[in-house]
Structures are given as structure tokens and as C-alpha cells.
Design an enzyme around this catalytic site. Sequence first.
Site, PDB file in Angstrom:
ATOM      1  CE  LYS A   1      -3.956   2.053   2.393  1.00  0.00           C
ATOM      2  NZ  LYS A   1      -4.940   1.858   3.486  1.00  0.00           N
TER       3      LYS A   1
ATOM      4  CD  GLU B   1       8.557  -6.942   6.954  1.00  0.00           C
ATOM      5  OE1 GLU B   1       8.380  -7.197   8.149  1.00  0.00           O
ATOM      6  OE2 GLU B   1       8.154  -5.885   6.402  1.00  0.00           O
TER       7      GLU B   1
ATOM      8  N   GLY C   1      -5.271  -3.260   4.711  1.00  0.00           N
ATOM      9  CA  GLY C   1      -4.637  -4.407   4.076  1.00  0.00           C
ATOM     10  C   GLY C   1      -5.358  -5.715   4.289  1.00  0.00           C
ATOM     11  NE  ARG C   2      -7.413  -5.685  10.480  1.00  0.00           N
ATOM     12  CZ  ARG C   2      -6.796  -4.547  10.765  1.00  0.00           C
ATOM     13  NH1 ARG C   2      -5.627  -4.269  10.215  1.00  0.00           N
ATOM     14  NH2 ARG C   2      -7.324  -3.662  11.596  1.00  0.00           N
TER      15      ARG C   2
ATOM     16  CD  GLU D   1      -2.806  -6.320  11.062  1.00  0.00           C
ATOM     17  OE1 GLU D   1      -1.638  -6.764  11.124  1.00  0.00           O
ATOM     18  OE2 GLU D   1      -3.328  -5.926  10.010  1.00  0.00           O
TER      19      GLU D   1
ATOM     20  CG  HIS E   1      -5.748 -38.634  12.454  1.00  0.00           C
ATOM     21  ND1 HIS E   1      -5.819 -39.929  12.903  1.00  0.00           N
ATOM     22  CD2 HIS E   1      -6.785 -38.476  11.587  1.00  0.00           C
ATOM     23  CE1 HIS E   1      -6.845 -40.545  12.310  1.00  0.00           C
ATOM     24  NE2 HIS E   1      -7.438 -39.682  11.511  1.00  0.00           N
TER      25      HIS E   1
ATOM     26  CE  LYS F   1       5.122  -2.926   9.391  1.00  0.00           C
ATOM     27  NZ  LYS F   1       4.154  -2.233   8.508  1.00  0.00           N
TER      28      LYS F   1
END
Length: 564
Positions: A214, A220, A275-276, A361, A392, A511
Site C-alpha cells: 500500500k 519486507e 490491508g487485511r 489484527e 489426528h 518495524k
Amino acid sequence: MAYTIPAVQPSLTRQPAWKALHEHYRAARHWHLRQLFAENPKRAEQFRAQACGLYLDYSKNRINDETVRLLLQLARDCRLDEHIEAMFKGRKINVTEQRAALHIALRAPLEESILLDGVDIVRQVHAELERMSRFANAVRRKEWLGHTGKPVRNIINIGIGGSDLGPVMAFEALRNFSQRDLVFRFVSNVDGTDFAEATRGLAADETLFIVCSKTFKTLETLTNANAARQWIMAGTGDSGVTARHFVAVSANVKGAIEFGIEGSNVFGMPEWDGGRYSMDSAVGLSTMLSIGPENFRSMLSGFHAMDKHFRTTPFERNLPVLMGLLTIWYNNFFNAQTVAVLPYEQYLKRFPAYLQQLTMESNGKHVTLDGASVDYQTGPIYWGEPGTNGQHSFYQLIHQGTKLIPCDFIGFCQTVSSVRQHSILIANLFAQSRALAFGENADDVRAQGTAPALVPHRVLEGNQPSNTLLARKLTPSTLGSLVALYEHSVFTQGIIWGVDSFDQWGVELGKKLAGQIIPHLEGRDEPPREFDGSTRALIEIYRRLSPRSEPVEEDLGQDHGNEH
């Protein structure tokens, strides 16, 4: 004009409905689902709802009529209906950043109008969708050529957080609809191994990178984007090839252009979309490349159908509201710390991971909208794996452990697979929700001829609550409705708790500190005294053992005792 949602906190715990729920819980905590079903033969018919192709059975919850009535009253007392309208009308409900949260505009049909600061953003969204569609069709038809004239066959999405989790989840969920002669891979981790494995075996002159950021400043993502540029240049021997091998999704067009991406290849990510909540925006470009524009628009229609249901349906039949309130019931009154999401569909294997960001978040907050500390629990931990794998693995703890773990089971009545063993899968889903609810008591176990010493070990108390979500088939439209269901459930919870579900300040500190530490890992100067002793010591160990240092005999596994 700035908009502030009228906060109910810190008085939430003093609300009449909240107090009534606490009193109600004193009795409810002793109920057993065996008893509730025995007393009400029509319980399964009473506690169900359906919309947008999704059927919700919430009868296996530790609730009765009064529980639901009080939870619905709590939603009304917190003025949930007003907040829903505020979001849909573009008010700036993200109050700490003074932004609207208009992800609902990303899937609104063209004939609708949503104004933000006097501008109809629905038209902007559809203009961007048309740009995406033209580009996607060019790639899918092999008309988008790399710098050597070969068609692009490999698409690598570079992002992190919402710019990765949504695209990855959607690609996996809709893989059955994907164009199989295209290769899709995803890079998010700044660990170079992620990039190395994503590019392994691919030809640089047939590879396209989608850089999703964005701000176009995310450390990263830009680190991996730079690695991608170096990889392309090394594979082609040409420093001017980025135009044919890179596109961007960003609100920072200038930053993308400065990186070397042509302005015509930058797809917009609006400032008002978090973003999410962005997988249905241009962040979903990789999804559209995979499944095609028509299927992508079908997914958007599923989102919109759930949006409309959430906005217009009375709370007692409203799927996101009901699921959100049930989360409140267990989180705040039963002190359940987690929610397990258990899709009985292999294509949804990344859905729990996607929900982790969406839920935690959004509602992992410790203060209310007016900055007051909360005196109650907010967002629970979401986790899960697809069935039957989880059976399992961790189901043992849910069945016989000491923790209350509400579960969301998700299943489909028709499979998209050509391998016909779907009834076995769905039988396991139904069996697990039944076993968790009713268990087996000591009499049941003894009647099976169990040795007396083993009886306590085989008893399953049951009474573990669950929702079951069923749909006809996993399609793009169904996926859109399912994601929107959880988005609006999260919103419902946030309104009750009085928190801002659309900011994420907790992400920022790490960050900032990483930026301060990086120079000291790569240099030789003394770390500043304001660094704590642990961080200084870790920096020193890294320097001694990293490849930049001279070889040392010391191994991290050796025990040298305590040093003072």
C-alpha cells in the site's frame, strides 16, 4: 467533519444487558448440551439461519432463548445498527487514523453509489477492475510478453500481511478454477529462503512479479522486490527489463515508478481500504490472473450479497451478528481464549491463517476508542487446520483437555474434486461436531464392555460448543460470502468491545526497532547504550557467527556456564 463512534466503554460492563448476561451465565455454565437437546426436540430448527448460500447451525452452543435475547439486546444497547450504517455510508469509523473503512465499496455493483468526500468511489473501483481485467486477459491469453518475446507463464506475488495472506488463501481456495498452464507462487517472508524457493526452477524471461504494498515502503516487501529485480537482471543480463516483468499494487504510485515500474503498470490500492480487508481490491490481481475476471467478479458478488445481508437483515437472523455475539458469549463470559476454525475442505487449508490476521489484527486491542483501558477480554486467538488432518493432531485436546474451545466447522455438500470420497469427509465433520457436543459418559463406555480401570480414560465429557457452516459447493461466490461473513462478525465484536477494528498500531513498533537494529548487525560500531542488555548481547553473537565475520570455533550449542 471528523466522526467518532459514540463509545460505550468503559461503561460496557455496567450496561444492563451485560449485567444480565453475567447473571444468566451463572446458570448457563452448568448446562450440558445433552440436557439442552433433550429438553427441546426442535432445537436444531430454532437455532439456525441461512443467507447467501450459507447455512448456519448454531444449535450446538451452550445457549437458550434467553441467552440469544440478551446478546441481541447487548448489540442494540451498543447501537450496532448505527455503526453498520456509519460504515456503509463512508463515515470515518477508523477514528485513530481518521479514515473510512470502505472495503464494502470494493464489491459494490456499478449501479450503487458510495460517496467519500463527495466522490463516488464505486465508479473508481469499477474503473480499476476494468484495468485489472484487461491486464489479466492479456496474461491469460499469452499476449503479455517478457523482454525476450516469450509469454509470461510464472506469476509471483510479493507482499506481506494482507497483501499476501488474502491472495494466497484465495489462490488455494479457488485452485480448481485456476488456469493450470500458469504457475503461481507467493513470497512474503524477508527470510531469503522464501524468495529462493519461490523462484527455483523458473525462467526469468517468463516470470512476472506483482509487488503489493500500500505504501510501497514496507521493508519486507521492498527487500524481496529488490531481490526479484536482481534475479531478473541476473537471468536476463539486461538492467532495463523491469517494465515487462514487474507490476505493482499500491497507493504510492510515485514510489512504484521510482522503483522502475511503469506508471501504466501500477494498480491502485485506495487509502480507505485496510490491508487485511483488501483481497477483493487490486491486491487480488493474482487471484484474477488465476481464476479469470469473470470468476473474480463472481467472488465480488458473493462478498456483496453478504454485505447486503449484514446491513439489512434483523439481528436475530443475521449470520455475522449471530456469530459475532456467540464469540462475545464465550470470550467474555466463559473465558474461552481461542476459537478453532476447522474447514472440511482441502482447498481451504489457508483459510484459518487468513482469519488470524483478519480477527487478531482487527480486535487485538487493549484500549477503547476514547483511549481508556478495557477491563474485559477483547479479541480471542483464532487457529485451525483442515479436517480430517486436525482430527489426528489436536482434536484430542478439544475432546478431553481442560480448555473450552469453541469451534467453527465449515463444510460443502458437493465436492469440486473428481475423487469420489466426499461422504467420508462430511461424515467426519458431522461426527466430530456431534462428539464434541455430546461425548460419551461413563455408562456409555461401560456398556461397551470397557474394563473398569479404563473407563475414566475413555469418558468424553462433551459440552464443547460449535457452529457448523454448510454451503452447496466451494465456488468463487461462496468464498466471497464466507470471507465477508467473518469480516462483519469481527466488526460486530469490535463494536461491542468499543475498539477500533481498523487500525493496527501494534504492528508499527517492531518495524521501527528493526530499522534501528539493522545497521548494527551489518556494521562494526558499538550498539548504542540505550539498547537493552539482551539485545546488545544478541547483536554481538550474531556478529561473531554470521558469514561476514571471521570463522570462530564457538558453537551456540556449547554450554560455557554463567558469565558475570
